[in-house]
Write a protein that holds these residues in place. Structure first.
Motif, PDB file in Angstrom:
ATOM      1  N   VAL A 113       0.855  -1.262   0.107  1.00 45.46           N
ATOM      2  CA  VAL A 113       0.033  -0.086  -0.065  1.00 45.46           C
ATOM      3  C   VAL A 113       0.681   1.146  -0.132  1.00 45.46           C
ATOM      4  N   ALA A 114       0.265   2.491  -0.513  1.00 45.28           N
ATOM      5  CA  ALA A 114       0.872   3.750  -0.496  1.00 45.28           C
ATOM      6  C   ALA A 114      -0.267   4.796  -0.610  1.00 45.28           C
ATOM      7  N   TYR A 115       0.141   5.900  -0.005  1.00 44.14           N
ATOM      8  CA  TYR A 115      -0.908   6.947  -0.071  1.00 44.14           C
ATOM      9  C   TYR A 115      -0.373   8.280  -0.711  1.00 44.14           C
ATOM     10  N   VAL A 116      -1.321   8.869  -1.389  1.00 45.19           N
ATOM     11  CA  VAL A 116      -1.123  10.182  -1.870  1.00 45.19           C
ATOM     12  C   VAL A 116      -2.061  11.008  -1.808  1.00 45.19           C
ATOM     13  N   ARG A 117      -1.915  12.375  -1.718  1.00 47.36           N
ATOM     14  CA  ARG A 117      -2.995  13.461  -1.695  1.00 47.36           C
ATOM     15  C   ARG A 117      -2.887  14.221  -2.901  1.00 47.36           C
ATOM     16  N   CYS A 118      -4.187  14.222  -3.478  1.00 44.83           N
ATOM     17  CA  CYS A 118      -4.306  14.859  -4.607  1.00 44.83           C
ATOM     18  C   CYS A 118      -4.504  16.398  -4.500  1.00 44.83           C
ATOM     19  N   PRO A 119      -4.079  17.242  -5.524  1.00 37.86           N
ATOM     20  CA  PRO A 119      -4.330  18.632  -5.290  1.00 37.86           C
ATOM     21  C   PRO A 119      -5.680  19.295  -4.739  1.00 37.86           C
ATOM     22  N   ASP A 120      -6.861  18.598  -5.150  1.00 39.96           N
ATOM     23  CA  ASP A 120      -8.105  18.948  -4.639  1.00 39.96           C
ATOM     24  C   ASP A 120      -8.321  18.469  -3.175  1.00 39.96           C
ATOM     25  N   GLY A 121      -7.234  17.771  -2.589  1.00 41.21           N
ATOM     26  CA  GLY A 121      -7.264  17.361  -1.010  1.00 41.21           C
ATOM     27  C   GLY A 121      -8.015  15.937  -0.892  1.00 41.21           C
ATOM     28  N   THR A 122      -7.973  14.942  -2.018  1.00 42.78           N
ATOM     29  CA  THR A 122      -8.528  13.624  -1.732  1.00 42.78           C
ATOM     30  C   THR A 122      -7.487  12.829  -1.412  1.00 42.78           C
ATOM     31  N   LEU A 123      -7.544  12.014  -0.533  1.00 45.54           N
ATOM     32  CA  LEU A 123      -6.698  11.138   0.103  1.00 45.54           C
ATOM     33  C   LEU A 123      -7.128   9.865  -0.844  1.00 45.54           C
TER      34      LEU A 123
END
Length: 131
Positions: A113-123
């Protein structure tokens, strides 16, 4: 009852659709002429991933809420995408403008698993499929 869709409330629907295409390869399925609502192709049967602008969302909900892009911390929910190569998906998302939160790691149960946060704030969680 059937799960129908997830709506993500954003400042700019078109920008979110373009980002999800660049970062995750999810093509725009539909964008309303007003620009207030749009959907991406998810490859899954049935359930949709859609984006709604804040004005429309607030009008529909008839209450205010915490906008993900206005919060320093991610909201307490995520969108998860199962991928074959988590590292490649993570690298693509970060190159497209996502903020890296957690690099790929293999969990004790065998899932990567990995996590990123989009420019619109979505995790967003990027992960290998389970079983």
């Amino acid at each position: 009852m059937n799960f129908a869709y997830t709506l993500v409330y954003v400042s700019d629907v078109g920008a979110s659709l373009a980002f999800f295409d660049r970062a995750f390869g999810l093509k725009t399925r539909f964008l309303h002429e007003s620009g207030a609502y749009g959907e991406v192709e998810t490859g899954g049967a049935g359930a949709k991933l859609a984006f709604v602008d804040h004005a429309t969302a607030r009008d529909s909900v008839q209450h205010d809420y915490v906008a993900a892009d206005a919060s320093d911390k991610p909201l307490g929910m995520e969108i998860g995408f199962a991928v074959d190569d988590v590292q490649a998906a993570y690298d693509r998302a970060v190159a497209a403008g996502a903020r890296a939160l957690a690099a790929p790691v293999t969990k004790p149960w065998g899932q990567t698993v990995a996590y990123v946060r989009c420019p619109d704030g979505t995790l967003v969680e990027l992960c290998t499929a389970m079983g």
